[in-house]
Design a protein around this motif. Structure first.
Motif, PDB file in Angstrom:
ATOM      1  N   GLU A   7     130.473  90.323  80.007  1.00 54.14           N
ATOM      2  CA  GLU A   7     129.317  89.715  79.332  1.00 54.14           C
ATOM      3  C   GLU A   7     129.466  88.190  79.334  1.00 54.14           C
ATOM      4  O   GLU A   7     130.563  87.659  79.557  1.00 54.14           O
ATOM      5  CB  GLU A   7     129.240  90.261  77.899  1.00 54.14           C
ATOM      6  N   ASP A   8     128.377  87.493  79.080  1.00 56.94           N
ATOM      7  CA  ASP A   8     128.412  86.032  78.974  1.00 56.94           C
ATOM      8  C   ASP A   8     127.627  85.597  77.747  1.00 56.94           C
ATOM      9  O   ASP A   8     126.855  86.371  77.177  1.00 56.94           O
ATOM     10  CB  ASP A   8     127.818  85.382  80.228  1.00 56.94           C
ATOM     11  N   ALA A   9     127.812  84.337  77.357  1.00 62.57           N
ATOM     12  CA  ALA A   9     127.061  83.759  76.243  1.00 62.57           C
ATOM     13  C   ALA A   9     126.942  82.262  76.457  1.00 62.57           C
ATOM     14  O   ALA A   9     127.815  81.640  77.069  1.00 62.57           O
ATOM     15  CB  ALA A   9     127.753  84.052  74.909  1.00 62.57           C
ATOM     16  N   GLY A  10     125.837  81.703  75.969  1.00 62.02           N
ATOM     17  CA  GLY A  10     125.661  80.260  76.011  1.00 62.02           C
ATOM     18  C   GLY A  10     125.012  79.708  77.252  1.00 62.02           C
ATOM     19  O   GLY A  10     124.826  78.489  77.367  1.00 62.02           O
ATOM     20  N   GLY A  11     124.636  80.562  78.184  1.00 60.65           N
ATOM     21  CA  GLY A  11     124.054  80.076  79.428  1.00 60.65           C
ATOM     22  C   GLY A  11     122.710  79.398  79.255  1.00 60.65           C
ATOM     23  O   GLY A  11     122.338  78.529  80.043  1.00 60.65           O
ATOM     24  N   GLY A  12     121.972  79.762  78.221  1.00 64.88           N
ATOM     25  CA  GLY A  12     120.647  79.190  78.013  1.00 64.88           C
ATOM     26  C   GLY A  12     120.652  77.873  77.268  1.00 64.88           C
ATOM     27  O   GLY A  12     119.602  77.242  77.104  1.00 64.88           O
ATOM     28  N   CYS A  13     121.813  77.446  76.820  1.00 69.04           N
ATOM     29  CA  CYS A  13     121.929  76.195  76.076  1.00 69.04           C
ATOM     30  C   CYS A  13     122.279  75.067  77.038  1.00 69.04           C
ATOM     31  O   CYS A  13     123.137  75.229  77.911  1.00 69.04           O
ATOM     32  CB  CYS A  13     123.003  76.321  74.997  1.00 69.04           C
ATOM     33  N   GLN A  14     121.643  73.909  76.881  1.00 66.36           N
ATOM     34  CA  GLN A  14     121.897  72.785  77.773  1.00 66.36           C
ATOM     35  C   GLN A  14     123.256  72.136  77.524  1.00 66.36           C
ATOM     36  O   GLN A  14     123.716  71.329  78.331  1.00 66.36           O
ATOM     37  CB  GLN A  14     120.795  71.734  77.612  1.00 66.36           C
ATOM     38  N   ALA A  15     123.872  72.488  76.411  1.00 74.73           N
ATOM     39  CA  ALA A  15     125.160  71.899  76.058  1.00 74.73           C
ATOM     40  C   ALA A  15     126.231  72.976  75.907  1.00 74.73           C
ATOM     41  O   ALA A  15     125.933  74.156  75.715  1.00 74.73           O
ATOM     42  CB  ALA A  15     125.033  71.097  74.770  1.00 74.73           C
ATOM     43  N   PHE A  16     127.476  72.558  76.005  1.00 72.35           N
ATOM     44  CA  PHE A  16     128.657  73.393  75.833  1.00 72.35           C
ATOM     45  C   PHE A  16     128.817  74.424  76.964  1.00 72.35           C
ATOM     46  O   PHE A  16     127.869  74.781  77.650  1.00 72.35           O
ATOM     47  CB  PHE A  16     128.653  74.092  74.467  1.00 72.35           C
ATOM     48  N   SER A  17     130.044  74.851  77.120  1.00 68.97           N
ATOM     49  CA  SER A  17     130.400  75.736  78.224  1.00 68.97           C
ATOM     50  C   SER A  17     129.885  77.149  78.016  1.00 68.97           C
ATOM     51  O   SER A  17     129.878  77.666  76.885  1.00 68.97           O
ATOM     52  CB  SER A  17     131.927  75.797  78.370  1.00 68.97           C
ATOM     53  N   GLU A  18     129.463  77.782  79.106  1.00 66.47           N
ATOM     54  CA  GLU A  18     129.198  79.212  79.068  1.00 66.47           C
ATOM     55  C   GLU A  18     130.517  79.942  78.795  1.00 66.47           C
ATOM     56  O   GLU A  18     131.587  79.506  79.242  1.00 66.47           O
ATOM     57  CB  GLU A  18     128.633  79.710  80.400  1.00 66.47           C
ATOM     58  N   VAL A  19     130.442  81.022  78.066  1.00 69.56           N
ATOM     59  CA  VAL A  19     131.622  81.847  77.789  1.00 69.56           C
ATOM     60  C   VAL A  19     131.485  83.164  78.542  1.00 69.56           C
ATOM     61  O   VAL A  19     130.426  83.807  78.498  1.00 69.56           O
ATOM     62  CB  VAL A  19     131.777  82.124  76.279  1.00 69.56           C
ATOM     63  N   LEU A  20     132.534  83.563  79.245  1.00 68.83           N
ATOM     64  CA  LEU A  20     132.567  84.836  79.952  1.00 68.83           C
ATOM     65  C   LEU A  20     133.639  85.708  79.317  1.00 68.83           C
ATOM     66  O   LEU A  20     134.730  85.217  78.972  1.00 68.83           O
ATOM     67  CB  LEU A  20     132.890  84.619  81.437  1.00 68.83           C
ATOM     68  N   VAL A  21     133.345  86.985  79.153  1.00 70.38           N
ATOM     69  CA  VAL A  21     134.325  87.872  78.529  1.00 70.38           C
ATOM     70  C   VAL A  21     134.489  89.156  79.343  1.00 70.38           C
ATOM     71  O   VAL A  21     133.549  89.620  79.995  1.00 70.38           O
ATOM     72  CB  VAL A  21     133.942  88.239  77.077  1.00 70.38           C
ATOM     73  N   LEU A  22     135.694  89.681  79.276  1.00 66.67           N
ATOM     74  CA  LEU A  22     136.027  90.991  79.854  1.00 66.67           C
ATOM     75  C   LEU A  22     136.652  91.803  78.728  1.00 66.67           C
ATOM     76  O   LEU A  22     137.662  91.389  78.141  1.00 66.67           O
ATOM     77  CB  LEU A  22     137.022  90.827  81.011  1.00 66.67           C
ATOM     78  N   THR A  32     138.787  86.237  77.401  1.00 63.14           N
ATOM     79  CA  THR A  32     137.680  85.283  77.376  1.00 63.14           C
ATOM     80  C   THR A  32     138.047  84.058  78.193  1.00 63.14           C
ATOM     81  O   THR A  32     139.218  83.706  78.317  1.00 63.14           O
ATOM     82  CB  THR A  32     137.335  84.842  75.939  1.00 63.14           C
ATOM     83  N   VAL A  33     137.026  83.402  78.732  1.00 67.47           N
ATOM     84  CA  VAL A  33     137.229  82.161  79.482  1.00 67.47           C
ATOM     85  C   VAL A  33     135.969  81.316  79.358  1.00 67.47           C
ATOM     86  O   VAL A  33     134.857  81.849  79.256  1.00 67.47           O
ATOM     87  CB  VAL A  33     137.538  82.463  80.974  1.00 67.47           C
ATOM     88  N   GLU A  34     136.149  80.001  79.342  1.00 64.33           N
ATOM     89  CA  GLU A  34     135.014  79.083  79.298  1.00 64.33           C
ATOM     90  C   GLU A  34     134.774  78.496  80.682  1.00 64.33           C
ATOM     91  O   GLU A  34     135.719  78.079  81.356  1.00 64.33           O
ATOM     92  CB  GLU A  34     135.277  77.941  78.299  1.00 64.33           C
ATOM     93  N   VAL A  35     133.518  78.466  81.097  1.00 68.53           N
ATOM     94  CA  VAL A  35     133.156  77.812  82.349  1.00 68.53           C
ATOM     95  C   VAL A  35     133.237  76.302  82.121  1.00 68.53           C
ATOM     96  O   VAL A  35     132.734  75.812  81.108  1.00 68.53           O
ATOM     97  CB  VAL A  35     131.725  78.196  82.781  1.00 68.53           C
ATOM     98  N   PRO A  36     133.861  75.542  83.001  1.00 64.90           N
ATOM     99  CA  PRO A  36     133.941  74.085  82.804  1.00 64.90           C
ATOM    100  C   PRO A  36     132.551  73.457  82.692  1.00 64.90           C
ATOM    101  O   PRO A  36     131.570  73.985  83.226  1.00 64.90           O
ATOM    102  CB  PRO A  36     134.657  73.593  84.063  1.00 64.90           C
ATOM    103  N   ILE A  37     132.465  72.332  81.993  1.00 67.05           N
ATOM    104  CA  ILE A  37     131.211  71.596  81.893  1.00 67.05           C
ATOM    105  C   ILE A  37     130.764  71.124  83.274  1.00 67.05           C
ATOM    106  O   ILE A  37     129.583  71.125  83.613  1.00 67.05           O
ATOM    107  CB  ILE A  37     131.359  70.390  80.939  1.00 67.05           C
ATOM    108  N   THR A  38     131.729  70.730  84.116  1.00 68.06           N
ATOM    109  CA  THR A  38     131.438  70.289  85.476  1.00 68.06           C
ATOM    110  C   THR A  38     132.623  70.598  86.370  1.00 68.06           C
ATOM    111  O   THR A  38     133.694  70.995  85.887  1.00 68.06           O
ATOM    112  CB  THR A  38     131.126  68.772  85.521  1.00 68.06           C
ATOM    113  N   TRP A  39     132.441  70.454  87.657  1.00 66.60           N
ATOM    114  CA  TRP A  39     133.519  70.670  88.634  1.00 66.60           C
ATOM    115  C   TRP A  39     133.189  69.917  89.918  1.00 66.60           C
ATOM    116  O   TRP A  39     132.041  69.514  90.141  1.00 66.60           O
ATOM    117  CB  TRP A  39     133.721  72.164  88.924  1.00 66.60           C
TER     118      TRP A  39
END
Length: 276
Positions: A7-22, A32-39
């Motif tokens: 599952e994921d959370a936070g993708g619809g928000c323009q701020a803060f990292s998306e969170v991915l969970v297994l 859990t892991v956070e997607v970096p703000i940029t890369w």
């Protein structure tokens, strides 16, 4: 065999990292892991998310015999393809249990750590209001830009925004040579955004500025009146009508042959042509 939820959370928000969970519910195990703000890599969000989830799966020891249930969200599209190609026992699923709660709480804790007021909570899945409040808070901070997602990095690489498709019944103008792309012919479609608006450009395959993503276009060559006609096998999208070759009805959705002989469109049942 275990069941794992992604599952994921936070993708619809323009701020803060998306969170991915297994998550595994029985026995309970959470990653859990956070997607970096940029890369810096020239890859899009879907590819980054896929790599991060694969890393979590390796840590968790997920096997191909386990059942893997994945959110259907766009962020996981590349992961869906990878799971299919690798032969995992997977399917998409709506997340309502532990995985959803873990993902939403992990995203919320990220906000609290940054100083977002605790009362800014998700209520009744009203994501629009929740994200609006968070984004408003970010804009009010003197250093708020550090929390904003890098939208440019999250775009798909240019090569993945060019797709090989068919014109079907509508001809198009080629952005490359300026000529006409005939109906029922292959074309390359480029989708992009500019100043917030969606745009599409079309190219002859040979005029495309980059190699497009492959799709399931079926090419065929037919013999007609002693001539070889190159064309496509496409579903018939009109109402039932007689086949120009045999006179028997062509049913809607039936895959038939389309090609051009001396600039004249020819089409009909696949069985009415000698294809090779």
């Amino acid at each position: 065999m275990r069941t794992w939820y992604i599952e994921d959370a936070g993708g619809g928000c323009q701020a803060f990292s998306e969170v991915l969970v297994l998550v595994s519910e029985e026995p309970q195990e959470i990653y859990t892991v956070e997607v970096p703000i940029t890369w810096d890599e020239k890859i899009g969000l879907e590819e980054v998310a896929c790599k991060l989830v694969i890393d979590m799966m390796k840590k968790a020891g997920v096997t191909k015999e386990d059942q893997v249930l994945v959110c259907s969200g766009n962020v996981f599209h590349t992961l869906h393809q990878w799971l299919e190609q690798e032969g995992y026992n997977w399917s998409t699923s709506k997340m309502d249990g532990l995985a959803h709660n873990v993902a939403e709480n992990a995203f919320y804790q990220q906000l609290i750590k940054a100083g977002v007021p605790p009362e800014f909570k998700l209520e009744g899945r009203d994501y629009r209001s929740f994200y609006h409040n968070v984004e408003t808070w970010v804009k009010e901070q003197s250093d708020g830009t550090k929390y904003l997602k890098d939208r440019e990095a999250r775009q798909k690489p240019a090569e993945q925004r060019y797709k090989l498709k068919s014109t079907f019944s509508k001809s198009r103008k080629c952005r490359g040579c300026g000529g006409i792309i005939k109906a029922y012919s292959p074309l390359v479609e480029h989708r992009f955004r500019e100043q917030g608006k969606r745009h599409r450009h079309y190219y002859h395959p040979e005029c495309s500025p980059v190699e497009p993503l492959k799709c399931n276009l079926e090419y065929a060559t037919a013999t007609m009146d002693g001539n070889q006609v190159q064309g496509l096998l496409l579903p018939f999208k009109s109402e039932a009508s007689p086949c120009p070759v045999c006179g028997q009805p062509i049913k809607p959705g039936e895959k038939i042959f389309y090609g051009y002989l001396d600039e004249q469109l020819v089409y009909g049942h696949i069985g009415c042509f000698e294809l090779f």
